[in-house]
Scaffold this motif. Sequence first.
Motif, short mmCIF file in Angstrom:
data_model
loop_
_atom_site.label_atom_id
_atom_site.label_comp_id
_atom_site.label_asym_id
_atom_site.label_seq_id
_atom_site.Cartn_x
_atom_site.Cartn_y
_atom_site.Cartn_z
N SER A 16 0.83 -1.20 0.00
CA SER A 16 0.00 0.00 0.00
C SER A 16 0.86 1.26 0.00
CB SER A 16 -0.92 0.00 1.22
OG SER A 16 -0.18 0.07 2.42
N GLU A 20 0.53 4.33 -2.61
CA GLU A 20 0.32 5.71 -2.19
C GLU A 20 1.40 6.62 -2.74
OE1 GLU A 20 -2.23 7.11 -0.60
OE2 GLU A 20 -3.19 5.16 -0.80
N ARG A 23 0.49 7.55 -6.17
CA ARG A 23 -0.62 8.49 -6.28
C ARG A 23 -0.24 9.89 -5.83
NH1 ARG A 23 -3.44 4.13 -3.49
NH2 ARG A 23 -4.58 2.86 -4.99
N SER A 164 3.83 16.32 -3.02
CA SER A 164 2.66 15.68 -3.62
C SER A 164 2.02 16.50 -4.72
CB SER A 164 1.62 15.37 -2.54
OG SER A 164 1.19 16.57 -1.92
#
Length: 385
Positions: A16, A20, A23, A164
């Motif tokens: 995971s 992440e 993303r 991000s």
Amino acid sequence: MALGAALLIALTSLGSGFREAARAPLAGIAADLVITRPDGGIPSEQTGRGVRQPFGLSTFDTGEIGQMSAVPGVDTAVGALQIWDFGPRSTITIAGVDPGQRSVGPGRILDHNLIAGRSFHPGEQRVAVLDRHYAAFYDTKVGQQVTVGGRDFSVVGVVEVKDSAQTAASNIYLPLADAQQLAGLAANQVNQVHVQVGNSADTEAVTAGITARVGQVSAITADSLVQIMGAVGRISARFSTIAAIIGGIGGLVLSWTALRGLVSERTREIGLLMAVGWRRSHVVAAFRIEALILGLVGAAVGIALGIVLAWLLSYIPAPDLVAAPPSMSGHSDAVQTTDTGLPVRVSLTAVGAAALVSLAGATGAGSLAARRATRLKPARSLVSL
């Protein structure tokens, strides 16, 4: 039992974490797709200075953006413009931002990442917002002027682009109308469209729908960024569930082996209990309770160990990968990396699965081992050791 639970939590969290990390570059701009259109021509050699579009990119018009918005599954489609300014000693990146669109794309950066000043007002022109590093490099502050393409712009804000949001990072942000004028484009032309999809699982279908409506496009998605992350990221993202299942099976096997040995060592005790009147069901129930207690202890230890392992995995460098724009010292089509820790998160689902594996494995192994031992006659059990 603890080892099986810890493996399940750690491996699931690792997978995971890579997903992440893939993303993250799109999460900061609230987009699931960044759509561009390949030029299709042979790029001419750069011989002069001035403002121009990135090599190999063509434009979309507002009508095509409307067609993208009409594709089933699309929530929002926002146009933006990326251009380059080739100066005498450096090349800077410029993002043209629609002041009326702040929910998706570079407008979200100006709305969420300001550290000084303000963003653009609707209809405002000849103003600029600078990236923090660019402003510090050139010692430019809010209220001063910055020159882009031979024109002066008033600096009204400074933003700090988080890791991000690197997919929409630029040195200078201008109102879309100003950027279009600098690049010599019409008022309805952009070269990037940031698309927000209602269900991220529909990104492939949405990309196909956009292609069917506006022709061949290039799409940056979380899956494409996973591919950039290399074989380790792809394998971990794709097979983390399988690896976790293998870890759980390993825990079950270890539980069975350990409890079978424990029961075998107590065969004489079982024979004595049966000799004084205990039934097989009583013996099995007693060992099942004992195994359940061991399972609870194993689950607690395994979950704690798994959380610690997941915490250690969060220190693995996981670069945020984006299409790199030209920097202040030149331009590049390479991949830009920003080393950050892997965004590992321990899910309640993984914790519940680990607890279930430990309890089920311990109880089942204890019951089966006890049943096997109770098949012996009491007299034989008493002399077996």
